[in-house]
Write an enzyme that holds these catalytic residues in place. Structure first.
Site, PDB file in Angstrom:
ATOM      1  N   PRO A 190       0.614  -1.572   0.068  1.00  0.00           N
ATOM      2  CA  PRO A 190       0.180   0.194  -0.151  1.00  0.00           C
ATOM      3  C   PRO A 190       1.131   1.390   0.433  1.00  0.00           C
ATOM      4  CG  PRO A 190      -0.657  -1.725   2.071  1.00  0.00           C
ATOM      5  CD  PRO A 190       0.850  -1.981   0.761  1.00  0.00           C
TER       6      PRO A 190
ATOM      7  N   GLU B 207       1.853  -9.879   6.838  1.00  0.00           N
ATOM      8  CA  GLU B 207       2.811  -9.294   7.358  1.00  0.00           C
ATOM      9  C   GLU B 207       3.290  -8.121   6.653  1.00  0.00           C
ATOM     10  OE1 GLU B 207       2.913 -12.284   5.919  1.00  0.00           O
ATOM     11  OE2 GLU B 207       3.473 -13.976   6.012  1.00  0.00           O
TER      12      GLU B 207
ATOM     13  N   ARG C  42      -2.380  -8.086 -21.230  1.00  0.00           N
ATOM     14  CA  ARG C  42      -3.411  -7.181 -22.652  1.00  0.00           C
ATOM     15  C   ARG C  42      -2.739  -5.783 -23.470  1.00  0.00           C
ATOM     16  NH1 ARG C  42      -6.109  -2.821 -21.608  1.00  0.00           N
ATOM     17  NH2 ARG C  42      -8.425  -2.889 -22.870  1.00  0.00           N
TER      18      ARG C  42
ATOM     19  N   ASP D  55      -9.530   2.292 -25.686  1.00  0.00           N
ATOM     20  CA  ASP D  55     -10.131   2.061 -24.341  1.00  0.00           C
ATOM     21  C   ASP D  55      -9.289   3.571 -23.159  1.00  0.00           C
ATOM     22  OD1 ASP D  55      -7.749   1.934 -23.386  1.00  0.00           O
ATOM     23  OD2 ASP D  55      -8.379  -0.736 -23.427  1.00  0.00           O
TER      24      ASP D  55
END
Ligand code: ADE
Length: 247
Positions: free
Chosen positions: A88, A115, A153, A168
């Protein structure tokens, strides 16, 4: 391209690696995906991969030896691959990063679970730290799946229609325009006339305007990175002066 994921839960990847576009990309020989259990590289009697933090405190910390050994094993002699730590605290993942990673020959992704990581893994082994968003998952595995999917992709030959990766959302810098298919009328809701007109240029212009509108409405922060024509700037000014931006 070769992608190895180091994880304590390789079974989590079976479905994702074996299905749909990722499964096909491997069958075509475009990419090789492997989930490797780094417990196999623990190198101690009880196959321990984590330990208590020096200095005390709660939680466990992933030991450096198993991770270093696993990376050295999958990387092969003399190679200096991209080694990506899923966490994170990493840089927030974007389409631009996906495009950058898709140019590499080999990626190694490291997933922790519950952890923390011994800091020497960050300092002396890892080349990139990636977060997929400002929220905390129970482990890096789901984040790694998102990264791998978005990279694979982009590899040439993976998507049947090469154009679909170019137009896209995010690749153009704008969100995608609305799409419709048959029937032309469904429960009284009809498809915009311009799309049925067969007038190619008008369709292109309508789509560009819709893309701009959607981006302006939902993700105005993205507009800073997009080159706009004089006319496009005018449209935005009109929506802005209109307050709620009616099209
Ligand atoms: N591990 C836990 N949360 C994560 C996140 N948001 N991104 C990447 N890895 C993670």
């Amino acid at each position: 391209m070769n992608i190895d994921v180091l994880t304590l839960f390789p079974e989590m990847f079976a479905g994702v690696f074996g299905s749909s576009i990722l499964g096909k990309a491997q069958e075509k020989g475009i990419v090789s995906l492997r989930a490797v259990n780094f417990r196999e590289f623990a190198g101690n009697k009880h196959n321990t991969v984590d330990d208590y933090p020096y200095g005390g405190g709660g939680g466990m910390v992933l030991k450096p030896e198993p991770i270093f050994s696993a990376v050295e094993h999958v990387a092969g002699e003399g190679e200096k691959p991209r080694v990506i730590l899923m966490c994170p605290q990493g840089e927030t993942y974007t389409q631009r990063k996906a495009e950058e990673l898709s140019k590499e020959q080999r990626l190694i992704l490291i997933c922790g679970h519950y952890e923390g990581y011994d800091e020497r893994i960050r300092e002396f082994l890892v080349t990139d730290e990636i977060s997929i968003g400002d929220y905390v998952l129970t482990g890096g595995e789901i984040a790694a799946m998102a990264v791998i999917d978005s990279v694979v992709r982009l590899l040439p030959g993976v998507l049947g229609n090469e154009r679909s990766a170019v137009t896209d959302s995010y690749s153009t810098g704008l969100l995608e325009y609305p799409q419709y298919t048959r029937p032309a009328e469904f429960r009284g809701w009809s498809v915009p006339d311009v799309l049925l007109s067969g007038h190619h240029e008008n369709v292109t212009q309508w789509r560009r305007r819709q893309s701009l509108y959607r981006t302006w409405k939902r993700r105005p922060d993205l507009l800073a990175g997009v080159e706009l024509t004089e006319r496009e700037r005018k449209w935005i000014e009109e929506w802005e002066s209109d307050g709620n931006g009616k099209m």
